[in-house]
Design an enzyme around this catalytic site. Structure first.
Site, PDB file in Angstrom:
ATOM      1  N   GLY A  10       1.109  -1.090   0.088  1.00  0.00           N
ATOM      2  CA  GLY A  10      -0.100  -0.099  -0.271  1.00  0.00           C
ATOM      3  C   GLY A  10       1.243   1.222   0.288  1.00  0.00           C
ATOM      4  N   GLN A  11       0.306   2.454  -0.258  1.00  0.00           N
ATOM      5  CA  GLN A  11       0.988   4.396  -0.335  1.00  0.00           C
ATOM      6  C   GLN A  11       2.484   3.982   1.034  1.00  0.00           C
ATOM      7  OE1 GLN A  11      -0.743   8.182  -0.734  1.00  0.00           O
ATOM      8  NE2 GLN A  11      -2.074   7.419   0.830  1.00  0.00           N
ATOM      9  N   ASP A  36      -3.337 -12.359   4.386  1.00  0.00           N
ATOM     10  CA  ASP A  36      -4.839 -11.536   4.460  1.00  0.00           C
ATOM     11  C   ASP A  36      -5.245 -11.464   5.770  1.00  0.00           C
ATOM     12  OD1 ASP A  36      -7.475 -10.830   4.298  1.00  0.00           O
ATOM     13  OD2 ASP A  36      -8.021 -12.516   3.480  1.00  0.00           O
ATOM     14  N   ALA A  60      -5.321  -1.873   5.263  1.00  0.00           N
ATOM     15  CA  ALA A  60      -6.825  -1.505   5.519  1.00  0.00           C
ATOM     16  C   ALA A  60      -7.793  -1.461   4.008  1.00  0.00           C
ATOM     17  CB  ALA A  60      -6.731   0.071   6.167  1.00  0.00           C
ATOM     18  N   TYR A  61      -8.789  -1.295   4.510  1.00  0.00           N
ATOM     19  CA  TYR A  61      -9.609  -1.103   3.300  1.00  0.00           C
ATOM     20  C   TYR A  61     -10.318   0.516   3.839  1.00  0.00           C
ATOM     21  CZ  TYR A  61     -14.051  -0.945   0.940  1.00  0.00           C
ATOM     22  OH  TYR A  61     -14.990  -0.815   0.374  1.00  0.00           O
ATOM     23  N   TYR A 125     -16.726   3.936   6.492  1.00  0.00           N
ATOM     24  CA  TYR A 125     -14.827   3.752   6.757  1.00  0.00           C
ATOM     25  C   TYR A 125     -14.314   4.219   8.428  1.00  0.00           C
ATOM     26  CZ  TYR A 125      -9.776   5.379   5.915  1.00  0.00           C
ATOM     27  OH  TYR A 125      -8.634   5.473   6.868  1.00  0.00           O
TER      28      TYR A 125
HETATM   29  N1  LIG Z   1      -4.530   7.377   2.403  1.00  0.00           N
HETATM   30  C1  LIG Z   1      -4.773   8.350   3.500  1.00  0.00           C
HETATM   31  O1  LIG Z   1      -4.883   9.541   3.067  1.00  0.00           O
HETATM   32  C2  LIG Z   1      -5.147   8.353   4.872  1.00  0.00           C
HETATM   33  C3  LIG Z   1      -5.558   9.132   5.484  1.00  0.00           C
HETATM   34  C4  LIG Z   1      -5.981   8.332   6.932  1.00  0.00           C
HETATM   35  C5  LIG Z   1      -5.090   7.506   7.083  1.00  0.00           C
HETATM   36  N2  LIG Z   1      -4.990   6.849   6.820  1.00  0.00           N
HETATM   37  C6  LIG Z   1      -4.386   5.347   7.150  1.00  0.00           C
HETATM   38  O2  LIG Z   1      -3.392   4.671   6.641  1.00  0.00           O
HETATM   39  C7  LIG Z   1      -3.161   3.596   6.622  1.00  0.00           C
HETATM   40  C8  LIG Z   1      -2.528   2.924   5.270  1.00  0.00           C
HETATM   41  O3  LIG Z   1      -3.325   3.439   4.336  1.00  0.00           O
HETATM   42  P1  LIG Z   1      -2.187   3.907   2.848  1.00  0.00           P
HETATM   43  O4  LIG Z   1      -2.700   5.342   2.407  1.00  0.00           O
HETATM   44  O5  LIG Z   1      -1.124   3.336   2.683  1.00  0.00           O
HETATM   45  O6  LIG Z   1      -3.854   3.023   1.917  1.00  0.00           O
HETATM   46  P2  LIG Z   1      -3.176   1.866   0.568  1.00  0.00           P
HETATM   47  O7  LIG Z   1      -2.823   2.934  -0.272  1.00  0.00           O
HETATM   48  O8  LIG Z   1      -4.823   1.608   0.418  1.00  0.00           O
HETATM   49  O9  LIG Z   1      -3.067  -0.092   1.198  1.00  0.00           O
HETATM   50  C9  LIG Z   1      -3.716  -0.054   2.061  1.00  0.00           C
HETATM   51  C10 LIG Z   1      -2.984  -2.105   1.907  1.00  0.00           C
HETATM   52  O10 LIG Z   1      -3.849  -2.456   2.657  1.00  0.00           O
HETATM   53  C11 LIG Z   1      -4.154  -4.054   2.031  1.00  0.00           C
HETATM   54  N3  LIG Z   1      -5.094  -4.609   2.226  1.00  0.00           N
HETATM   55  C12 LIG Z   1      -6.197  -4.535   2.558  1.00  0.00           C
HETATM   56  N4  LIG Z   1      -6.950  -5.532   2.815  1.00  0.00           N
HETATM   57  C13 LIG Z   1      -6.396  -6.734   3.340  1.00  0.00           C
HETATM   58  C14 LIG Z   1      -6.159  -7.598   4.329  1.00  0.00           C
HETATM   59  N5  LIG Z   1      -7.604  -8.353   4.348  1.00  0.00           N
HETATM   60  N6  LIG Z   1      -5.125  -8.267   4.506  1.00  0.00           N
HETATM   61  C15 LIG Z   1      -4.135  -7.768   4.026  1.00  0.00           C
HETATM   62  N7  LIG Z   1      -3.977  -5.938   3.648  1.00  0.00           N
HETATM   63  C16 LIG Z   1      -4.985  -5.592   3.494  1.00  0.00           C
HETATM   64  C17 LIG Z   1      -3.891  -3.478   0.454  1.00  0.00           C
HETATM   65  O11 LIG Z   1      -3.741  -4.387  -0.424  1.00  0.00           O
HETATM   66  P3  LIG Z   1      -4.969  -4.320  -1.887  1.00  0.00           P
HETATM   67  O12 LIG Z   1      -4.314  -3.410  -2.027  1.00  0.00           O
HETATM   68  O13 LIG Z   1      -4.188  -5.564  -2.120  1.00  0.00           O
HETATM   69  O14 LIG Z   1      -6.224  -4.407  -1.454  1.00  0.00           O
HETATM   70  C18 LIG Z   1      -3.340  -1.948   0.097  1.00  0.00           C
HETATM   71  O15 LIG Z   1      -2.241  -2.869   0.030  1.00  0.00           O
HETATM   72  C19 LIG Z   1      -4.612   2.482   6.749  1.00  0.00           C
HETATM   73  O16 LIG Z   1      -4.883   2.444   7.921  1.00  0.00           O
HETATM   74  C20 LIG Z   1      -5.472   3.877   6.951  1.00  0.00           C
HETATM   75  O17 LIG Z   1      -6.615   3.637   7.163  1.00  0.00           O
HETATM   76  C21 LIG Z   1      -4.789   6.491   5.552  1.00  0.00           C
END
Ligand SMILES: NC(=O)c1ccc[n+]([C@@H]2O[C@H](COP(=O)([O-])OP(=O)(O)OC[C@H]3O[C@@H](n4cnc5c(N)ncnc54)[C@H](OP(=O)(O)O)[C@@H]3O)[C@@H](O)[C@H]2O)c1
Length: 306
Positions: A10-11, A36, A60-61, A125
């Protein structure tokens, strides 16, 4: 240290893996297809086999609007998945570092949110992320919950990439100017988590486990963020189209989920208790643009596709 990272593609997860490897840690990064977190047996198997010193949950989802129609999926990952990790980490006595979000708040407060403010999510969410926090707090005390917001970085999709991509085909972009927060680089979240891990003496009783807010400075609106993106791109002699930015209200940009008006997170506690300083997102943005785009005076190349 031996560090296991979930959601490693993920990001944020990608930057944690890169930074942890750079710092010489023994890193076990798992993509969703490899580990998973909703499958307890698989989580148990990997954690028992690897026995990491610490687990970072970056899985995360995160599809905020889609979650309204996919409630079950969102809770499966953001609540049940965290519960699985917490239970197994407790059994194996492994500290669990978990990432959460400003969306646990409704955004109605005028001042920046502190860790003791009562959450009141207004979306599926946000509610599912809060449920994950609560599960972790109830199950396993050796945890850090790091709430972050407005994440951008080189890997995955985010506002910076969207703005630059849209500007290639449009003359004018309308951007919301009544939601306040602060962009935070995935790289700085990675650095923050690893700094805490490296500085921590987990064995010591009284380690200040708990919830922390981490956000970069300074506070802006999405419009202000967009202005800075295009200003920096222009300074870097970007030869993309000149785009006009138009400030609009949230009401003029309806989305299935209403975004919090105030996403400002107070970083006083993390600085005072764990000695973590907020990063400056503008310099992190500059690094991201340099790494992801090729800015030559007469040659613009978009290096990584979205
Ligand atoms: N992005 C934002 O602006 C933001 C803001 C506030 C907080 N956050 C938090 O920061 C954290 C990281 O977010 P991010 O931006 O990196 O999100 P992201 O790019 O969507 O990455 C989330 C990763 O989790 C994986 N994932 C989903 N379901 C899973 C499962 N059942 N088991 C294992 N892995 C799974 C996804 O894989 P797939 O793609 O293969 O499904 C993806 O690689 C999260 O907790 C999010 O809530 C993000």
């Amino acid at each position: 240290m031996k560090i296991l990272i979930t959601g490693a593609k993920g990001q944020v997860g990608t930057d944690i893996v890169i930074e942890a490897e750079k710092r010489g840690h023994e890193v076990y990064g798992f993509a969703s297809s490899e580990l998973d977190i909703t499958n307890k047996d698989i989580v148990d198997g990997q954690l028992t086999k690897i026995k990491p010193d610490v687990v970072i949950n970056a899985a995360a989802y995160t599809a905020v609007d889609k979650a309204e129609a996919e409630q079950e999926k969102a809770y499966a990952v953001n609540e049940a998945g965290v519960k699985n990790l917490a239970e197994i980490c407790k059994t194996l006595d492994i500290p669990l570092f978990h990432i959460s979000t400003d969306y646990v708040f409704d955004g109605e407060k005028k001042e920046p949110y502190v860790e003791t403010d009562t959450p009141n999510p207004t979306s599926v969410y946000g509610a599912s992320k809060l449920a994950g926090e609560v599960a972790l707090q109830q199950i396993w005390n050796k945890h850090i919950i790091l709430r972050v917001s407005w994440v951008f970085g080189e890997h995955g999709n985010n506002f910076v990439k969207t703005m630059l991509r849209l500007s290639e085909s449009r003359d004018e972009l309308s951007v919301v100017n009544d939601q306040y927060g602060a962009p935070t680089a995935a790289k700085s979240i990675a650095g923050c988590l690893l700094n805490i891990i490296e500085k921590s003496k987990f064995g010591v009783t009284g380690f200040p486990w708990g919830v922390y807010h981490y956000q970069s400075d300074p506070c802006v609106t999405w419009y202000g963020f967009a202005e800075e993106i295009f200003s920096q791109a222009s300074e870097k002699k970007w030869r993309g189209r000149r785009v006009k930015l138009k400030a609009i209200s949230s009401g003029q940009f309806p989305t299935p989920v209403k975004r919090p008006g105030n996403s400002k997170l107070d970083g006083e506690k993390i600085q005072r208790v764990l000695g973590v300083q907020a990063a400056d997102w503008k310099s992190q943005l500059s690094v991201m643009l340099d790494n992801i785009y090729c800015f030559h005076s007469h040659d613009f190349r978009y290096l990584k596709s979205n």
